[in-house]
Design an enzyme around this catalytic site. Structure first.
Site, PDB file in Angstrom:
ATOM      1  N   GLU A   1       0.882  -1.175   0.000  1.00  0.00           N
ATOM      2  CA  GLU A   1       0.000   0.000   0.000  1.00  0.00           C
ATOM      3  C   GLU A   1       0.913   1.217   0.000  1.00  0.00           C
ATOM      4  OE1 GLU A   1      -4.050  -0.126   2.515  1.00  0.00           O
ATOM      5  OE2 GLU A   1      -2.349  -0.834   3.663  1.00  0.00           O
TER       6      GLU A   1
ATOM      7  N   ASN B   1      -5.995  -2.361   6.659  1.00  0.00           N
ATOM      8  CA  ASN B   1      -6.272  -2.497   8.096  1.00  0.00           C
ATOM      9  C   ASN B   1      -7.621  -1.907   8.501  1.00  0.00           C
ATOM     10  OD1 ASN B   1      -4.068  -3.998   8.748  1.00  0.00           O
ATOM     11  ND2 ASN B   1      -2.782  -2.245   9.269  1.00  0.00           N
TER      12      ASN B   1
HETATM   13  N1  3HC Z   1       9.008 -16.134   4.282  1.00  0.00           N
HETATM   14  C1  3HC Z   1       9.172 -16.588   3.036  1.00  0.00           C
HETATM   15  N2  3HC Z   1       8.351 -17.481   2.468  1.00  0.00           N
HETATM   16  C2  3HC Z   1       7.356 -17.971   3.203  1.00  0.00           C
HETATM   17  C3  3HC Z   1       7.127 -17.566   4.526  1.00  0.00           C
HETATM   18  C4  3HC Z   1       8.010 -16.604   5.069  1.00  0.00           C
HETATM   19  N3  3HC Z   1       7.897 -16.145   6.316  1.00  0.00           N
HETATM   20  N4  3HC Z   1       6.036 -18.216   5.006  1.00  0.00           N
HETATM   21  C5  3HC Z   1       5.604 -19.014   4.017  1.00  0.00           C
HETATM   22  N5  3HC Z   1       6.386 -18.867   2.917  1.00  0.00           N
HETATM   23  C6  3HC Z   1       6.223 -19.499   1.613  1.00  0.00           C
HETATM   24  C7  3HC Z   1       6.419 -20.992   1.630  1.00  0.00           C
HETATM   25  O1  3HC Z   1       7.758 -21.341   1.434  1.00  0.00           O
HETATM   26  C8  3HC Z   1       5.544 -21.445   0.473  1.00  0.00           C
HETATM   27  O2  3HC Z   1       6.253 -21.178  -0.744  1.00  0.00           O
HETATM   28  P1  3HC Z   1       5.907 -21.957  -2.126  1.00  0.00           P
HETATM   29  O3  3HC Z   1       4.545 -21.525  -2.554  1.00  0.00           O
HETATM   30  O4  3HC Z   1       6.980 -21.468  -3.050  1.00  0.00           O
HETATM   31  O5  3HC Z   1       5.980 -23.405  -1.830  1.00  0.00           O
HETATM   32  C9  3HC Z   1       4.358 -20.476   0.524  1.00  0.00           C
HETATM   33  O6  3HC Z   1       4.838 -19.314   1.222  1.00  0.00           O
HETATM   34  C10 3HC Z   1       3.175 -21.076   1.256  1.00  0.00           C
HETATM   35  O7  3HC Z   1       3.607 -21.450   2.563  1.00  0.00           O
HETATM   36  P2  3HC Z   1       3.163 -22.805   3.303  1.00  0.00           P
HETATM   37  O8  3HC Z   1       2.767 -23.844   2.285  1.00  0.00           O
HETATM   38  O9  3HC Z   1       4.197 -23.167   4.292  1.00  0.00           O
HETATM   39  O10 3HC Z   1       1.948 -22.391   4.194  1.00  0.00           O
HETATM   40  P3  3HC Z   1       0.573 -21.782   3.797  1.00  0.00           P
HETATM   41  O11 3HC Z   1       0.106 -22.219   2.449  1.00  0.00           O
HETATM   42  O12 3HC Z   1      -0.258 -22.044   4.985  1.00  0.00           O
HETATM   43  O13 3HC Z   1       0.869 -20.216   3.687  1.00  0.00           O
HETATM   44  C11 3HC Z   1       0.865 -18.064   4.581  1.00  0.00           C
HETATM   45  C12 3HC Z   1       1.360 -19.472   4.742  1.00  0.00           C
HETATM   46  C13 3HC Z   1       1.471 -17.461   3.302  1.00  0.00           C
HETATM   47  C14 3HC Z   1       1.386 -17.269   5.772  1.00  0.00           C
HETATM   48  C15 3HC Z   1      -0.696 -18.064   4.478  1.00  0.00           C
HETATM   49  O14 3HC Z   1      -1.238 -18.744   5.567  1.00  0.00           O
HETATM   50  C16 3HC Z   1      -1.283 -16.678   4.416  1.00  0.00           C
HETATM   51  O15 3HC Z   1      -1.305 -16.039   3.369  1.00  0.00           O
HETATM   52  N6  3HC Z   1      -1.846 -16.194   5.554  1.00  0.00           N
HETATM   53  C17 3HC Z   1      -2.441 -14.874   5.657  1.00  0.00           C
HETATM   54  C18 3HC Z   1      -1.369 -13.846   5.834  1.00  0.00           C
HETATM   55  C19 3HC Z   1      -1.932 -12.457   5.935  1.00  0.00           C
HETATM   56  O16 3HC Z   1      -3.122 -12.216   5.892  1.00  0.00           O
HETATM   57  N7  3HC Z   1      -1.022 -11.479   6.088  1.00  0.00           N
HETATM   58  C20 3HC Z   1      -1.386 -10.111   6.267  1.00  0.00           C
HETATM   59  C21 3HC Z   1      -1.385  -9.786   7.717  1.00  0.00           C
HETATM   60  S1  3HC Z   1      -1.861  -8.113   8.011  1.00  0.00           S
HETATM   61  C22 3HC Z   1      -0.444  -7.233   7.904  1.00  0.00           C
HETATM   62  O17 3HC Z   1       0.638  -7.752   7.741  1.00  0.00           O
HETATM   63  C23 3HC Z   1      -0.620  -5.752   8.053  1.00  0.00           C
HETATM   64  C24 3HC Z   1      -0.221  -5.233   9.403  1.00  0.00           C
HETATM   65  O18 3HC Z   1      -0.170  -3.837   9.326  1.00  0.00           O
HETATM   66  C25 3HC Z   1      -1.178  -5.637  10.509  1.00  0.00           C
END
Ligand code: 3HC
Length: 293
Positions: A153, A191
């Protein structure tokens, strides 16, 4: 204006993710924190996250080494920003800390440097006003986990120049992100929706509408969210959510943004979510275990 050198202030959850994607995109990065142990932890997290792609053949040892080689961890603020073309700040969400830091950075960074805050709610205009370059001050809001989430953003403060917006749009695209442009308002776009939605899930648990795990399952399967709202609350940090809710009430003067009492009690107890080992789930075992309220 071409950006080559980026200073990232803060090596925490967001800071190390931002340093990671900047270095991966080829920028020279100085990652700054106030203690060596924070820098070490940030670098270890970057290394661990870069290595995720190794087994899947998405990256090579050489690429990882090259990316890590572009990140220089530093403790001294002047050393971090003195040659930077862009400074991205990801320090704790404490207004006075941000204002003091920006005042100092403004005196140390080259005059051409753009200053960007990764704040999740604090006013860009207020931070810009303590510098002598408000037209070069902007919001650059990343999402956790930074290497995975595709959005930045871009937040335009009252005095931000259009040229600054364009430079930041180009940098974000080089980081592999898509951008939205948001005029400054509390919580920007994401947010503003996310925090009331998570709070509503907490109100529902507090009122006994559903258990933690059923509330999460309902939203995960019913709305196709990757994580349920309570898992996401733990992931973001309950202190951050409470801070943003209180900030919304102060800024909008509207009680619809009020935080649930349960959230406030949990923060007071130090149950801050995943980082504290306990929130809506207990993370001490192999699998997260839902809490009962
Ligand atoms: N760093 C790098 N890569 C990561 C990672 C990290 N910390 N966490 C996961 N990955 C990668 C994995 O290696 C995997 O890669 P691939 O597709 O190449 O195989 C991919 O992401 C998917 O990971 P997983 O299969 O292990 O696990 P999930 O499919 O459960 O995905 C997640 C994990 C991406 C965290 C997913 O659960 C997700 O998108 N969750 C929601 C996150 C969200 O909403 N974030 C926003 C929060 S609000 C915010 O940040 C704003 C603040 O101001 C409050």
């Amino acid at each position: 204006m071409e950006i080559k050198k980026i200073a990232v202030l803060g090596a925490g959850q967001m800071g190390n993710g931002i340093a990671h994607v900047c270095a991966q995109a080829g920028y020279e990065v100085k990652m700054r924190d106030i203690e060596q142990r924070f820098l070490d932890k940030g670098m270890a997290t970057i290394k661990k996250n870069l290595e995720r792609g190794l087994k899947k053949g998405k990256t090579t040892e050489e690429e990882i080494e090259a990316t890590l080689g572009r990140i220089d961890g530093v403790l001294d603020l002047e050393e971090a920003v003195k040659e930077a073309d862009l400074v991205i700040e990801a320090i704790p969400e404490v207004v006075q800390l941000k204002l003091d830091t920006w005042k100092e950075v403004d005196g140390l960074a080259p005059p051409h440097a753009i200053l960007a805050s990764n704040t999740s709610s604090i006013s860009i205009t207020q931070m810009a006003a303590v510098t002598n370059r408000p037209e070069k001050f902007i919001g650059m809001h990343f999402f956790n986990p930074v290497p995975v989430m595709r959005l930045v953003e871009i937040i335009k403060g009252q005095a931000t120049a259009d040229e600054t917006v364009e430079v930041i749009r180009r940098v974000s695209e080089r980081l592999g992100k898509q951008t939205v442009l948001v005029n400054e308002a509390p919580g920007f776009a994401v947010n503003r929706l996310l925090v009331p939605a998570i709070n509503e899930a907490i109100f529902a648990v507090q009122e006994g509408v559903a258990t933690v795990e059923d509330m999460d399952l309902a939203i995960k399967l019913g709305l196709n969210w990757p994580m349920g709202p309570l898992t996401l609350a733990d992931f973001v940090g309950l202190d951050t959510l409470l801070y943003i809710s209180d900030y919304f009430v102060d800024e909008f003067k509207d009680s619809k943004y009020r935080a649930p009492a349960l959230l406030r009690k949990m923060v007071r107890a130090g149950w801050l979510g995943r980082k504290a080992g306990r929130g809506f789930y207990d993370y001490s075992g192999d699998e997260p275990k839902p809490m009962r309220f």
